[in-house]
Structure formats: C-alpha cells, structure tokens
Enzyme design. Sequence first.
Site, PDB file in Angstrom:
ATOM      1  CG  ASP A 118      -1.906   1.178   1.172  1.00 17.59           C
ATOM      2  OD1 ASP A 118      -2.951   1.024   0.500  1.00 17.59           O
ATOM      3  OD2 ASP A 118      -1.633   2.218   1.785  1.00 17.59           O
ATOM      4  CD  GLU A 153      -1.537   6.202   2.742  1.00 16.94           C
ATOM      5  OE1 GLU A 153      -2.205   7.140   2.242  1.00 16.94           O
ATOM      6  OE2 GLU A 153      -2.034   5.098   3.006  1.00 16.94           O
ATOM      7  CG  HIS A 197      -6.647   7.013   4.613  1.00 15.61           C
ATOM      8  ND1 HIS A 197      -6.810   6.663   3.301  1.00 15.61           N
ATOM      9  CD2 HIS A 197      -7.896   7.255   5.107  1.00 15.61           C
ATOM     10  CE1 HIS A 197      -8.094   6.687   2.989  1.00 15.61           C
ATOM     11  NE2 HIS A 197      -8.778   7.041   4.073  1.00 15.61           N
ATOM     12  CG  ASP A 246      -4.558   1.791   4.649  1.00 17.13           C
ATOM     13  OD1 ASP A 246      -5.001   1.765   5.815  1.00 17.13           O
ATOM     14  OD2 ASP A 246      -4.736   2.744   3.867  1.00 17.13           O
TER      15      ASP A 246
END
Length: 593
Positions: free
Chosen positions: A34, A36, A176, A181
């Site tokens: 994942d 960001e 998040h 995540d």
Amino acid sequence: MSSAVRTEPSRWETQRSFDELGRPLRDITFCVVDLETTGGSAEAGSMITEIGAVKVRGGELLGEFQTLVNPRSEIPAFIAVLTGISNTMVSDAPAIESALPAFLEFAQGCVLVAHNAPFDVGFLKHFAERQGRPWPSFDVLDTAKLARRVVTRDETPNCKLSSLAVLFNASTTPNHRALADARATVDVLHGLMERLGGLGVHTLEELQTFSGRVTTAQRRKRHLAEGLPHAPGVYLFEDERRRVLYVGTSRDLRTRVRSYFTASETRTRMGEMVGIAERVTGIECATTLEAQVRELRLIAQHKPRYNRRSRFPEKVHFIKLTREPWPRLALVKRVLDDDADYLGPFSSKKVAEKAVQALHDSFPIRQCSERLARRPSKSPCVLAEMGRCLSPCDGSTDEAAYAEVVAQLQQTLSNRPDRVVASMTARMATLADDERFEEAGVHRDRLAAFIRAAARTQRLSALTRCPEVVASRRENDGRWSVHVVRHGRLAAAGVIPPGANAHQFVDQLKASAETVTPGPGPTPAASAEESEVILRWLEKPGIRLVDVDGEWTCPVAGASRHLAVHDAVNESRKTLVPFDDRREITTVHQPVR
C-alpha cells in the site's frame, strides 16, 4: 492421423511447468503493498510519501516493510489531514531513489497484491521508469477487482478497503497509513481466498481470472474436468445424449476445462453451453499442432452449435477458368478433376466476386455464362461495345487471339500476378488524381481480394503437391516434435523420447502415418484451414526439414510479394480512428452520380 506410442512418461507428465499446472495458492508468496502519496497521479507530479508491505504465504506472516519517503515537495494540507503524514515527518526520510530499490528487493519473487492495484503499481512502475530501473515481471492481484466479483451489495454497500475490512473481520483497521492498510488488505485477501476455495478456486491463475458471472450450477460441474490430463489436446463438451456442444484445444486440457467452471469464462453463450453439458471428453495429442488440426476436423465433423468458426469448411467458393472452346471465369463450390485452373478457396462469395471483378478488369475475356459453340454467331453484348470483352460471340476475335489472352490469365493465376497489379494500380492512380476516391477504393478492394486469394492458392498448392514433407522442431521443453505431412494433410505427429534414436523414431512415425490420396485443386486432401495451420507451423523459426518428397516451392514472382502492402493498408484503415476507437471499419461504397 497417428501418433507414436510412448514407451516412457513424457515431460508433460513428469515435469510440467507452473503455467500448465496452475500454481496452488497455498504455495504462493504474496507481497501486499500500500502507498500513501501527495495526489492521485504520478504523471501529473504526485509523489510517494510512504510504502508499507506485508509478505505472507499459506496464511503465515513472513515479514513486513515500512518506510516514509521524502517527496521533496510540500504535502498538501488536505492530504496531511487524511494520512496523518506531515512535512516534518518526511523531512529526514529517504528519497524514492533509495526507498524503491529496498521495496523491490523485499518483494522479489512474490505476487504483488494491492487494493486498487492500478494506482499503487502504477506509481511504483512510474518511479522505476524514471530511475531507469527495469520493472520485475510481477504477477499482480487486485483485491478491489476481485471483491467486486465475489461480494454482493447485500453484504456491503461498496468495495472500499474500510468496508471489506469490516466484512471480513480484519484484525487491523485501515487508517490511510501504508502499513496498517497493507495489513488490512492481507485479511481481506485471506477472506476472499477462503470464500473462493469453496467454489473450487485453488490456483493463482483461477484466482486472477475468477468471474462472478460463472453460476453456482456451473461451478458444481467442475468435477467434469478432474479426469483430464495436464497435456496438450482437444476437449469436447457433450450433452446428456452425447451430442457434441463445443470443441476446443489447449496446451493443458485439465486447467483449461476447469476454467469454464471456476474462473475466466464470461461469454454468455459459453455459460449456456456449460449449463447443458453433462460430459467432457479429452483427446490427448502428442503436439500442439496435432491438437489444432484435430480441433478443426472435429468441428467440421460434429458442427457443434456453440462453435462459431470452422464449422462448415465445405462451404467455400473457387474461381474456375473453364475448359471449353471459349474459356471464362466461373464461381464454383468444389474442385473437379477436369484439368481446369482454380483460384481459392474463398470463405465468402462476396470476396470471391471481388477477385473475379479484378480479373475481368484486367483481361477482356467473356463474362457471359452460357456455353458458346466453336463458331458462335450472336449479337455483341454491352461489354463488347465498351471494349471490355473480345466478343467471341459475334466473331470479333479468333481462337488464337482469345487463347493468348487466356494463357496470360492462366499465368496470372498460377505464378505471376503482375498484369493485374499494374492494371489495377494504374486505374486507382487515375481515379485518385480525379479525386474519385470512392471508385478508387472499390478497385483497391478488388485487387486486395485477388492478391490474397492468389497468394493463398500458390502457398497451398505448393504444399499439396508434395507427396510427403517431414519436419521437426525443438520445443520449449527441449524435446523434438516431428510431423509428417502428406499432400497438405497432417498424417502423423510425435515427440522423440529422450535417449531414443531419432532416425529410427522418424522411420517408425512415417510407417504408421495415415495414407493420403491426392486429388485435384489446391487443398483436396485437407481443408484449407488445416493446410494453413500446418504452413504456419512449417514457417516458424527453428523448423528443420527432415525429408521432402517432391518440390516444395513457391513462385519467386508470385502474389505473396504483394501482400505486405495490402496488409499494411488494411491495418492502417483499422488504426486511423479517433479517440482510440478500434472497431472494425466497413467501407461503404455509394453509386457515382
């Protein structure tokens, strides 16, 4: 067609590849990742601010990876509020030039998993390309895409990660942040896999191609594939009365047939077919070429209603240059042993008519259909008055002059299409200069129909003239496949066993091969499709001709040398469409006023 009897297990049985067998999910190492980021598009300048990943296999945690990434730009305030990652937090973090190689090393050899994978993988690929770093050949699994095929609206309102985490009782709540995540995505992945396991999805390939459109009734029939081998061959779906519904071919019979019940088959008619099917019969073949040929023959034999192609190889047309006092061109449906010249076969009467028109545009032979006496005495037709026919009907030409034109036409059909090409090209150029582009397009299509037919006839005739061609090729597994072709028909196929005497094997294969009787015309011993499949195999790189009985040659000045231009024009017509609309283009011809 016959195949050599194997005296020991083949590598298809003892050393099959992962792609043929399917990779069991319990043996796969997944790297769930994942990211960001500062925005939604790497192309638009958005940067990665955090990478989190979890490595798992068989439900066991193998390792975790987490790093903040310095984006070298301000993180927008609304992104900072959403992720909790501030400018201060990333000020001392490594740049993507250091973080990406570390992640790729962690993920090496894994199947990448992400929720909405195009986003995360797209960012990673973008920065790998910017760094000049080759992207590893990862298999990629998207849990969002998979969930949309498995989870119903009654269970959860949407397929967001937060919603699925609740549905599957994830041990980590997504917030998040990349690692949290990724951990939640692991639980979602395991929940999806557990649910699909009960539906017969046990391999990565089945998981990647699973479709919710495959009904429960279809999945219950997956046992029909259990008796099939992991080998190349042909499969036949049959109904309760043993009528053949569908014929297909595959390099791996069992894996392909299972996909109809558990995975990728989403065509409506195939779902209907599977619903009717009560039995699947597999025919193992020595080689993939033998499987392709058997498929064509079985489709022609059974004419299964769910096969859309190759069902009626007998429904073809040929152009025939007749043998009579005043020869003419005629469309016929079969080749006779009458010493006439033939062009074809054509799968479409419409295309055959275009080729006839191209020949009539270039050779002024008669176009009337009745049989003329050696000394006819009739009134001339309109074509004769226009100078487009030598008009033997009213005595405007003698037999010698007419025969000379027919001889030129014979040469055009057999080995030298230059006269038709030159004549039609000049006519197209004149029409184009006059801006009569629609008329020029008509002549272009006629010429293309003739060129393709002539090239096909010359290639097929060259092969069918040979009483026997024996050829071999080293396949990807290192073994040598051998095929015996007689008059354009596959007569035998086999694979030389390891350690066997190659010459002795070929002699035995030839001795056991089907006896093939030649006939008239370009493809009398096999369908045109079968001979073309064989030709494509013979033209592959690495083919070795073991033995050729006869002369397998094509004319140097034949039609094949003109194909490249017409194929390029056809492809350009397909691709010159705005907005990436790649639909087939149909040329509409309107009458010239």
